[in-house]
Design a protein around this motif. Structure first.
Motif, short mmCIF file in Angstrom:
data_model
loop_
_atom_site.label_atom_id
_atom_site.label_comp_id
_atom_site.label_asym_id
_atom_site.label_seq_id
_atom_site.Cartn_x
_atom_site.Cartn_y
_atom_site.Cartn_z
N PHE A 35 -7.12 21.94 -115.18
CA PHE A 35 -6.27 21.82 -114.00
C PHE A 35 -6.03 23.20 -113.36
N GLY A 36 -5.80 24.21 -114.20
CA GLY A 36 -5.58 25.56 -113.68
C GLY A 36 -6.75 26.05 -112.84
N LEU A 37 -7.96 25.79 -113.30
CA LEU A 37 -9.14 26.20 -112.55
C LEU A 37 -9.28 25.42 -111.25
N LEU A 38 -9.00 24.12 -111.31
CA LEU A 38 -9.07 23.30 -110.10
C LEU A 38 -8.03 23.74 -109.07
N PHE A 39 -6.82 24.02 -109.54
CA PHE A 39 -5.77 24.46 -108.63
C PHE A 39 -6.10 25.82 -108.02
N LEU A 40 -6.66 26.72 -108.83
CA LEU A 40 -7.09 28.02 -108.33
C LEU A 40 -8.16 27.86 -107.26
N PHE A 41 -9.09 26.95 -107.49
CA PHE A 41 -10.15 26.70 -106.51
C PHE A 41 -9.57 26.19 -105.19
N VAL A 42 -8.66 25.22 -105.28
CA VAL A 42 -8.07 24.64 -104.08
C VAL A 42 -7.24 25.68 -103.33
N GLU A 43 -6.53 26.52 -104.07
CA GLU A 43 -5.64 27.49 -103.45
C GLU A 43 -6.38 28.69 -102.86
N ARG A 44 -7.41 29.17 -103.56
CA ARG A 44 -8.00 30.45 -103.18
C ARG A 44 -9.40 30.36 -102.59
N PHE A 45 -10.14 29.32 -102.93
CA PHE A 45 -11.55 29.31 -102.55
C PHE A 45 -11.96 28.14 -101.66
N TYR A 46 -11.19 27.08 -101.65
CA TYR A 46 -11.52 25.90 -100.85
C TYR A 46 -11.30 26.21 -99.38
N GLN A 47 -12.37 26.09 -98.59
CA GLN A 47 -12.31 26.43 -97.17
C GLN A 47 -11.68 25.29 -96.38
N VAL A 48 -10.59 25.61 -95.69
CA VAL A 48 -9.87 24.62 -94.89
C VAL A 48 -9.74 25.14 -93.47
N ASP A 49 -10.10 24.30 -92.50
CA ASP A 49 -9.99 24.71 -91.10
C ASP A 49 -8.53 24.81 -90.66
N SER A 50 -7.73 23.85 -91.07
CA SER A 50 -6.32 23.87 -90.71
C SER A 50 -5.51 23.04 -91.71
N TYR A 51 -4.27 23.44 -91.90
CA TYR A 51 -3.36 22.72 -92.78
C TYR A 51 -2.35 21.94 -91.93
N TYR A 52 -2.00 20.76 -92.41
CA TYR A 52 -1.00 19.96 -91.72
C TYR A 52 0.40 20.40 -92.18
N PRO A 53 1.25 20.89 -91.26
CA PRO A 53 2.59 21.32 -91.67
C PRO A 53 3.49 20.13 -91.99
N VAL A 54 4.09 20.15 -93.16
CA VAL A 54 4.96 19.07 -93.61
C VAL A 54 6.41 19.42 -93.25
N HIS A 55 7.09 18.47 -92.65
CA HIS A 55 8.47 18.72 -92.22
C HIS A 55 9.15 17.40 -91.90
N CYS A 56 10.45 17.32 -92.17
CA CYS A 56 11.25 16.19 -91.71
C CYS A 56 12.62 16.71 -91.31
N PHE A 57 13.39 15.89 -90.62
CA PHE A 57 14.68 16.34 -90.07
C PHE A 57 15.65 16.79 -91.16
N LEU A 58 15.53 16.21 -92.37
CA LEU A 58 16.43 16.60 -93.46
C LEU A 58 16.26 18.06 -93.86
N ASP A 59 15.05 18.57 -93.71
CA ASP A 59 14.80 19.97 -94.07
C ASP A 59 15.67 20.93 -93.26
N ASP A 60 15.97 20.55 -92.02
CA ASP A 60 16.77 21.41 -91.15
C ASP A 60 18.23 21.47 -91.57
N TYR A 61 18.68 20.50 -92.36
CA TYR A 61 20.07 20.46 -92.80
C TYR A 61 20.27 21.06 -94.19
N ILE A 62 19.17 21.42 -94.85
CA ILE A 62 19.25 21.98 -96.20
C ILE A 62 19.17 23.49 -96.10
#
Length: 233
Positions: A35-62
């Motif tokens: 799992f550590g190697l897979l997570f390292l690959f996804v985090e550091r080496f996996y090429q992504v054109d764009s990430y979808y920003p996660v957000h909901c209205f509750l985040d603004d109140y926390i």
């Protein structure tokens, strides 16, 4: 009656008997470096054109609250502690917990590959200057704000909670309350430290519920065996 989980004498462990029934559960530990190697690959080496920003209205109140750093870091003790306890005293619980982790963490990695996410919730500057905010500033530098949904921190906390809930050694209500409050504080810490959106927490729940049913299914007692026990008394 459910048979008692065997206690293994690890002093007898040798390379030659690792495949034996007594020790083969140790192979499940290989998931962690994989799992550590897979997570390292996804985090550091996996090429992504764009990430979808996660957000909901509750985040603004926390609000950001650095005091939750203790609960957030306690997650490591919480997780490793339960692994060690079950490894030594409850092998069935260890197997179930590892399978729970394998189901949920693999679900998270696959989700990150198919649907890359990020969050833009972290404060640009802190309202207070103390060792906790300085720690979080350094932690933000180390830990990226990508691949956040679902939250692995939440999945790990619920893996421990479900294991404790089913483990014979923790059936006293006091233990259940302690594990429940700890899991709740860990989950809250992820949103109060702006490591995750509320959405990330909620999206971790379906995989955890599925893993709980798959890995901790209670077996129905054998009615014939119960009748025999009753007749023999």
């Amino acid at each position: 009656m459910k048979p008692k989980s065997p206690v293994v004498d690890y002093r007898k462990l040798r390379p030659g008997n690792l495949n034996s029934k007594e020790f083969r559960h140790l192979y499940l530990l290989l998931f962690w470096p994989a799992f550590g190697l897979l997570f390292l690959f996804v985090e550091r080496f996996y090429q992504v054109d764009s990430y979808y920003p996660v957000h909901c209205f509750l985040d603004d109140y926390i609000p950001f609250c650095e005091w939750f750093v203790f609960a957030y870091l306690f997650w490591f003790v919480y997780l490793v502690g339960m692994l060690l306890y079950t490894l030594l005293y409850d092998i069935d619980g260890f197997r179930a917990m590892m399978k729970f982790v394998m189901v949920t963490y693999t679900t998270a990695i696959v989700t990150y590959l198919i649907f890359p996410t990020c969050q833009n919730l972290r404060p640009v500057e802190f309202a207070r200057d103390n060792f906790m905010t300085r720690f979080m500033a350094g932690f933000y530098q180390f830990d990226t704000n990508t691949n956040v949904c679902p939250s692995i921190h939440v999945m790990g906390a619920l893996a421990v909670l479900c294991t404790a809930w089913h483990c014979k050694g923790f059936q006293h209500p006091g233990w259940k309350w302690a594990f429940g409050v700890s899991a709740l504080l860990i989950c809250l810490s992820t949103v109060f430290l702006k490591q995750h959106s509320v959405v990330d927490v909620i999206m971790a729940l379906p995989a955890c519920l599925l893993a709980d049913r798959l890995c901790f299914r209670r077996k129905q007692p054998d009615k014939a065996a119960l009748a025999w026990d009753a007749a023999s008394k």
